[in-house]
Design a protein around this motif. Structure first.
Motif: not given
Ligand SMILES: [Ca+2]
Ligand SMILES: [Ca+2]
Ligand SMILES: [Ca+2]
Ligand SMILES: [Ca+2]
Lengths: 208, 208
Positions: A71, A93, A97, A100, B68, B70-71, B74-75, B78-79, B100
């Motif tokens: 975080a 991108r 990912a 992460r 994962e 959270t990956a 987040e992906y 963003e996408t 987060r």
């Protein structure tokens, strides 16, 4: 306003290291404060009253206190973006990912390796017992995946990202203890270990 | 191209749930595939050869496979960003950081609660043993922090974010088992539990 970063007083938390490296790579001014985890300082009101999860690292920016290393590093990346500041996560991108993915994975899987190859033991080069069978399996998984992630001796994604530091520190639990690790991965760990931001952290607990 | 989401065949992984909710909230077309964790299907080459960490959930987009939770989320954020798509993380930078923080915290702390109040047991309402003293301490920490995070009966950050679902599922480990939890938090869990995207997930393992 300069940041404060709260870290463990032994400088062995890989998560505190990750946040320290992020601030250092960004070139942001910050002061380091230590929390004595051994005496339970993290549970005292002076710390846990502000850093709510009572864990290190904690980033302090005025009244804003944030824990959990990912975080913190995502916050720094958003607040101080490239190209003005160094990039912590890959630009692409999908690579971002994957970075992460690695960060989340080394924080939540492979528990037996994290327990039996505690960073405090490994960083101070204290002797470790041989890995139990469960930990051997976890170590084998770590090595197997790292071999797929690591393409060459340098960075995972063409240029450095925080996932490199996090993965290298995870692997260093085995490497620095002398556990069996393929040469390609030992070279990768050594390369990442020499990064100036990592060395600045290590200098704080290595007197010579 | 529609996504594939690999989840555990019992639909009890809170991390698979989180990714499922993310895809559902975004309104993205996806098919669900199941992995039988009980028989070790996640370690077989057909799965672990593509989903490298051998864990669920995994998001598949053509050749791109990401594990994962959270990956993954987040992906997706963003996408498929707001405002065209529903927002998974708060718009405000510091609130996003706090979301987060909660996601990372419920995934890496409070292990005794996660073990002794396993979601499989809790979701299927099987009887649990009383919490051990260690788990009681972890449960007390969970409740104490949740009381500070949760301001009202609805969302943490004014509008829904994925941190709400993740925190509510963590708290539901206690609530659904009948462990002592303050009314404010029980109401919060119930409110989050009724969210249509969560109900769509629960419908998959609750026959009535
Ligand atoms: Ca101190
Ligand atoms: Ca340690
Ligand atoms: Ca299957
Ligand atoms: Ca389970």
């Amino acid at each position: 306003m300069p940041f404060e970063l709260y870290v463990d007083s032994l400088y062995t938390s890989p998560y505190a290291l990750s946040a320290f490296v992020a601030l250092t790579e960004k070139g942001l001014p910050f002061t380091v404060k230590t929390v004595d985890l051994g005496s339970g300082e993290q549970r005292l009101a002076a710390y846990a009253g502000r850093a709510l999860t009572g864990r290190v690292p904690a980033l302090v920016e005025g009244d804003f206190v944030l824990t959990e290393s990912t975080a913190i590093t995502e916050y720094l990346e958003e607040t101080f973006p490239a190209p003005e500041y160094a990039r912590l996560y890959p630009h692409d991108r999908r690579q971002r990912a994957q970075a992460r993915q690695i960060q989340a994975w080394v924080r939540s899987d492979l528990v037996p390796v994290r327990v039996e190859r505690d960073t405090e033991t490994v960083f101070f080069k204290k002797p470790c017992s041989p890995l139990t069978e469960t930990a051997q399996q976890a170590a084998a998984k770590l090595v197997h995946l790292a071999e797929r992630f690591v393409q060459g001796p340098q960075h995972l994604f063409g240029e450095w990202s925080l996932a490199d530091t996090d993965l290298a520190i995870m692997l260093s639990r085995l490497v620095r203890n002398g556990d069996e690790v393929p040469a390609k991965l030992r070279d990768y760990v050594e390369f990442q270990w020499q990064r100036p931001s990592v060395q600045q952290w290590l200098a704080r607990h290595q007197p010579g």
